[in-house]
Design an enzyme around this catalytic site. Structure first.
Site, PDB file in Angstrom:
ATOM      1  N   HIS A 156      39.373  28.391 -14.754  1.00 36.12           N
ATOM      2  CA  HIS A 156      38.751  27.276 -14.038  1.00 36.12           C
ATOM      3  C   HIS A 156      37.255  27.528 -13.854  1.00 36.12           C
ATOM      4  O   HIS A 156      36.427  26.609 -13.997  1.00 36.12           O
ATOM      5  CB  HIS A 156      39.383  27.106 -12.657  1.00 36.12           C
ATOM      6  N   LYS A 170      44.951  33.054 -18.984  1.00 37.51           N
ATOM      7  CA  LYS A 170      44.835  32.913 -17.533  1.00 37.51           C
ATOM      8  C   LYS A 170      45.595  31.667 -17.099  1.00 37.51           C
ATOM      9  O   LYS A 170      45.481  30.599 -17.696  1.00 37.51           O
ATOM     10  CB  LYS A 170      43.370  32.780 -17.131  1.00 37.51           C
TER      11      LYS A 170
END
Length: 282
Positions: free
Chosen positions: A37, A185
């Site tokens: 992110h 991730k």
């Protein structure tokens, strides 16, 4: 960094930025932020004058029995990451703000795209994704919106939706961020025990095996051969259970017979009870 909880707050701030001639980038998230992110926010900050990130666990993209209630949430930590990466405003609405009483309008992509890959086991998922993303686009009115390539089907579906509905927003896909051992991730990685975390490496091992097979061939490789190799690698891990491993066109998401440039190879694998996804494009 501004923290906005209502649609009206976001619109008022964006109007002020627009009045100053500033461009706006949007990073939609469900929180539980990690380096993946963060890379989206970094890209948005480099290309836009102002960055808005949404932190909202969207209930409409979860089916009954999925992990809506247990989905990881840590808003304070999310804000620390966003602020450090140059986010200017966080939109953190309640469910009632996004879906008020009587809500009855949904955005649904009427295409075989949403019936492929994750859509086979999560048939209502992309209706929820398209609905919440279209709402965010309408609220924030960004110039660009940033999504990770790890969620390749989501990225393709959103690009189609933007074309179909004429949003006039540039959709930017950003590379998958990985752990040192290759595991993509993911917020759901926090569900994994130490043993499961070790077993999860098998997803990336199957990808590297497929990439080596493809690179060693001078011609197009039959998709079945690549997929069989990947299945054998994953199946050798006792903790892994395959949901799907498929080769599709990266734009239409329809299955292909041969692997060539533009082919998306995607997989979803359960490690214990945790469903992980990954992919690569040839």
């Amino acid at each position: 960094m501004i923290i906005a909880e209502t649609i009206s707050e976001v619109r008022e701030q964006v109007r002020a930025w627009r009045a100053d001639g500033l461009t706006v980038g949007l990073v939609p998230t469900m929180g539980a932020l990690h380096e993946g992110h963060a890379s989206l926010v970094t890209a948005a900050a480099a290309q836009c004058d102002r960055v808005v990130a949404s932190v909202f666990v969207n209930p409409t993209q979860f089916a009954a029995g999925e992990d809506l209630e247990s989905y990881p949430r840590d808003f304070e930590h999310d804000c620390q990451i966003l602020s450090a990466k140059g986010c200017d405003m966080v939109f953190h609405p309640s469910v009632g703000e996004m879906y008020p009483d009587g809500f009855a309008t949904y955005v649904n992509l009427e295409s075989e795209m949403t019936a492929q890959l994750c859509g086979k086991s999560r048939p209502s998922h992309f209706r929820g994704v398209c609905t919440v993303v279209s709402k965010l686009f309408n609220i924030v009115t960004p110039d660009r919106a940033y999504f990770g390539q790890k969620d390749a089907q989501q990225l393709a579906v959103i690009k189609q939706m933007v074309r179909d509905l004429g949003f006039g927003i540039e959709i930017v896909g950003c590379p998958t961020v990985r752990e040192e051992d290759g595991l993509a991730k993911s917020s759901r990685n926090t569900y994994l025990s130490a043993e499961e975390r070790s077993a999860a490496r098998v997803l990336y091992s199957s990808i590297t095996a497929a990439q080596e097979m493809i690179a060693a061939s001078d011609d197009e490789v039959p998709a079945d051969e690549v997929l069989e190799l990947m299945r054998s690698v994953v199946s050798a891990e006792p903790a892994a259970k395959i949901d799907y491993i498929e080769a599709v066109d990266s734009i239409s998401l329809m299955p292909v017979e041969y692997v060539k440039k533009g082919t998306l190879i995607a997989l979803a694998v359960y490690i214990g009870k945790t469903r992980l996804i990954d992919n690569f494009t040839v």
